[in-house]
Design a protein around this motif. Structure first.
Motif, PDB file in Angstrom:
ATOM      1  N   SER A  21      -6.624  -9.285  -0.391  1.00  0.00           N
ATOM      2  CA  SER A  21      -5.635  -8.468   0.237  1.00  0.00           C
ATOM      3  C   SER A  21      -4.779  -9.391   1.086  1.00  0.00           C
ATOM      4  N   LEU A  22      -3.771  -9.018   1.340  1.00  0.00           N
ATOM      5  CA  LEU A  22      -2.668  -9.846   2.248  1.00  0.00           C
ATOM      6  C   LEU A  22      -1.862  -8.836   3.059  1.00  0.00           C
ATOM      7  N   ASP A  23      -1.551  -9.302   4.105  1.00  0.00           N
ATOM      8  CA  ASP A  23      -0.661  -8.492   4.965  1.00  0.00           C
ATOM      9  C   ASP A  23       0.401  -9.611   5.365  1.00  0.00           C
ATOM     10  N   PHE A  24       1.680  -9.016   5.506  1.00  0.00           N
ATOM     11  CA  PHE A  24       2.832 -10.028   5.713  1.00  0.00           C
ATOM     12  C   PHE A  24       3.541  -9.650   6.584  1.00  0.00           C
ATOM     13  N   HIS A  25       3.973 -10.511   7.564  1.00  0.00           N
ATOM     14  CA  HIS A  25       4.806 -10.627   8.901  1.00  0.00           C
ATOM     15  C   HIS A  25       6.175 -10.728   8.490  1.00  0.00           C
ATOM     16  N   ARG A  41       0.534  -2.516  -3.808  1.00  0.00           N
ATOM     17  CA  ARG A  41       1.051  -2.324  -2.417  1.00  0.00           C
ATOM     18  C   ARG A  41       0.757  -1.140  -1.762  1.00  0.00           C
ATOM     19  N   ALA A  42       0.423  -1.102  -0.546  1.00  0.00           N
ATOM     20  CA  ALA A  42       0.196   0.155   0.191  1.00  0.00           C
ATOM     21  C   ALA A  42       1.554   1.084   0.041  1.00  0.00           C
ATOM     22  N   GLY A  61       5.239  -5.783   6.818  1.00  0.00           N
ATOM     23  CA  GLY A  61       4.519  -4.676   7.145  1.00  0.00           C
ATOM     24  C   GLY A  61       3.789  -3.974   6.303  1.00  0.00           C
ATOM     25  N   ARG A  62       3.498  -4.330   5.049  1.00  0.00           N
ATOM     26  CA  ARG A  62       2.612  -3.828   4.017  1.00  0.00           C
ATOM     27  C   ARG A  62       1.708  -4.580   3.630  1.00  0.00           C
ATOM     28  N   ARG A  63       0.372  -3.928   3.120  1.00  0.00           N
ATOM     29  CA  ARG A  63      -0.527  -4.617   2.641  1.00  0.00           C
ATOM     30  C   ARG A  63      -0.475  -4.745   1.193  1.00  0.00           C
ATOM     31  N   TYR A  64      -0.805  -5.946   0.731  1.00  0.00           N
ATOM     32  CA  TYR A  64      -0.584  -6.268  -0.590  1.00  0.00           C
ATOM     33  C   TYR A  64      -2.102  -6.612  -1.164  1.00  0.00           C
ATOM     34  N   TRP A  65      -2.524  -6.083  -2.631  1.00  0.00           N
ATOM     35  CA  TRP A  65      -3.876  -6.483  -3.078  1.00  0.00           C
ATOM     36  C   TRP A  65      -3.292  -7.341  -4.355  1.00  0.00           C
TER      37      TRP A  65
END
Length: 110
Positions: A21-25, A41-42, A61-65
């Motif tokens: 899982s990755l969170d992007f800024h 993605r969330a 601002g979204r979490r990705y798997w």
């Protein structure tokens, strides 16, 4: 004309069946390498299967798997502006060093 953009790249290795899982800024582009990469993605009911070489824009601002059925790489790319090229920074640093040496070697006027 010189470009003021540089490409930043991150590589994530995916083992078969592994989920990361990755969170992007920041805004990035996700590129599948080596094998198809599954992306979800969330807040998005759709899943995405990226074949090698295919791209997907990821939003901050979204979490990705990410996952894959085979060994694969997920490559993240982002173009960022650069204020000064490394060569320009080095030349400024050298000029400052030169100026500092000249100040030390010159006798002070009384």
């Amino acid at each position: 004309m010189q470009s003021n953009l540089t490409k930043v790249q991150y590589f994530y290795g995916l083992r078969p069946g592994e989920v990361i899982s990755l969170d992007f800024h920041h805004e990035h582009t996700l590129v599948a390498r080596g094998a198809a990469v599954w992306v979800t993605r969330a807040g998005d009911p759709a899943d995405y299967w990226l074949k090698p070489g295919q791209r997907l824009q990821v939003e901050p601002g979204r979490r990705y798997w990410l996952s894959s059925e085979a060994a694969a790489q997920a490559q993240l790319e982002r173009h960022v502006s650069r204020r000064f090229s490394p060569l320009r920074l080095l030349s400024r640093w050298l000029a400052g060093r030169r100026a500092a040496r000249e100040d030390i070697s010159c006798p002070a006027a009384a």
